[in-house]
Design an enzyme around this catalytic site. Sequence first.
Site, short mmCIF file in Angstrom:
data_model
loop_
_atom_site.label_atom_id
_atom_site.label_comp_id
_atom_site.label_asym_id
_atom_site.label_seq_id
_atom_site.Cartn_x
_atom_site.Cartn_y
_atom_site.Cartn_z
N HIS A 239 0.85 -1.19 0.00
CA HIS A 239 0.00 0.00 0.00
C HIS A 239 0.89 1.25 0.00
CE1 HIS A 239 -2.76 3.03 1.61
NE2 HIS A 239 -3.76 2.22 1.31
N CYS A 277 -3.87 2.50 -4.32
CA CYS A 277 -4.81 3.29 -3.52
C CYS A 277 -4.90 4.67 -4.15
CB CYS A 277 -4.34 3.38 -2.07
SG CYS A 277 -5.42 4.44 -1.09
N HIS A 304 -7.77 0.22 -3.99
CA HIS A 304 -8.54 1.03 -3.06
C HIS A 304 -9.05 2.21 -3.86
CE1 HIS A 304 -6.32 -0.24 0.90
NE2 HIS A 304 -6.97 -1.24 0.32
N ASP A 360 -12.91 2.62 -0.89
CA ASP A 360 -12.08 2.96 0.26
C ASP A 360 -12.65 4.21 0.91
OD1 ASP A 360 -10.05 2.78 2.05
OD2 ASP A 360 -8.54 3.69 0.75
N HIS A 361 -12.66 4.17 2.19
CA HIS A 361 -13.19 5.27 3.00
C HIS A 361 -14.57 5.71 2.47
CE1 HIS A 361 -8.91 6.44 4.47
NE2 HIS A 361 -9.16 5.17 4.58
N TYR A 377 -14.45 4.81 7.80
CA TYR A 377 -15.17 3.59 7.42
C TYR A 377 -16.65 3.58 7.80
CZ TYR A 377 -10.73 1.85 5.90
OH TYR A 377 -9.56 1.71 5.22
C1 DNO Z 1 -6.55 3.36 5.80
C2 DNO Z 1 -5.99 2.21 5.08
C3 DNO Z 1 -4.58 1.88 5.50
C4 DNO Z 1 -4.19 0.54 4.94
C5 DNO Z 1 -2.81 0.12 5.31
C6 DNO Z 1 -2.41 -1.11 4.53
O1 DNO Z 1 -7.70 3.51 5.85
O2 DNO Z 1 -6.10 2.34 3.72
O3 DNO Z 1 -4.50 1.86 6.87
O4 DNO Z 1 -5.04 -0.43 5.45
O5 DNO Z 1 -1.90 1.12 5.10
O6 DNO Z 1 -1.32 -1.68 5.11
#
Ligand code: DNO
Length: 405
Positions: A239, A277, A304, A360-361, A377
């Site tokens: 990531h 991401c 992500h 994501d988020h 989240y």
């Molecule tokens: C945050 C996430 C990160 C991710 C880590 C992966 O919301 O995208 O914390 O899980 O960095 O190792």
Amino acid sequence: MRQTWRWFGPADLASIDDIVQAGAEGVVTALHHVPNGVVWSAEEIGKRQQQVSVRTDGAPSGIAWDVIESLPVSEDIKKQKGDWREHVANYKQSLRHVAAAGLRVVCYNFMPVLDWTRTDLRYQVAHGGTCMRFDINDFAAFDIHILQRPGASEDFSPEVVEEAARRFAGLDESAQRQLARNVTMGLPGSTESMTLDDVRAHLAEYGHISADQLREHFLDFLSEVVPVAEEVGVRLCCHPDDPPFSLLGLPRIMSTAADYRQVLDTVDSPANGMTLCSGSFGARPDNDLPAIMEEFGPKVHFLHLRNVKRDGTAIAGSFFEAEHLGGDTDMVALIAAVLKEEARRKREGREDAQIPMRPDHGQDILDDLGRRAQPGYPTIGRLKGLAELRGVMKALEHREYGLHA
Ligand code: DNO
């Protein structure tokens, strides 16, 4: 794309029932209760798989644990200190165990000390909902005036240093504490955040580790674990740094396409890949997301999808987490690039032609407000994000009107 959903385990405010109703096809989770560096046992992995496989009423959920996020890399490994060799051996053992349980995708990161960092976890946007925000001026106020890191002001532009002083002067004690809490929120999946002294102690440990040195440690780690991943059929995917620039004087080495190029070329294996991401990369104006997808396509093992809106054009600047189709990343162009890569993999006959993605988020909206989910989240905000992304995917994939029509 395979539509997945991050779940923090039974304590998560979103249940497996909710995830099924959101239309997710798989779950992203981790053994958050196992300390970093310790082996993930077959029993604990099996237990979590079982939890994912049933709804609250005991009926089969129809979804499974698809992606691990994260199998964390310990601080000892990053610093090559203490028990790091044992931790590497344990990491390999965990990879063997997850592979034996049928898991194929393992996300992790190599950020020192802090994982993601924000200054505001409830920033109000125009529609009245909230989201997470990183403000470089508030961050500098924390770094220079609250943490009082020696030399901190040299890491910011004079304008930011000045604005940080002004903002700090306006913070009462409780606002200072809140800012410190936001910045040191720690890892998602854990409820603990670090004290200022913890942060200072961690920073001191990195005093002598340059970016080049950290990269060497990362390559050493990869040259140990990638052959095992390859042997057992696991795809590792790193990531990116979030945000993608150095903070608190710490080295950050996975922030740009050039960073990935170096690491993925040096330990060149299909088992050594990227978690793309879009939110993390997208916080920097010089990261071109569709171009990153095109360049690293064959090694992108996990996506992500989220968007950020930047305040300006600085590399290390402020941003907030926008709606999934809002913000500065052209999400439609990015998804089109992913679909092209998937079509290419299909022609090649790759078994991983479908790349797992998760919304994501999300912004906190409607009933999310006040529910206090893990920062970033919320259930409804992510549901909205997933629905929007799914709409783009459906349209681009349409037989008659879509990309390959
Ligand atoms: C945050 C996430 C990160 C991710 C880590 C992966 O919301 O995208 O914390 O899980 O960095 O190792």
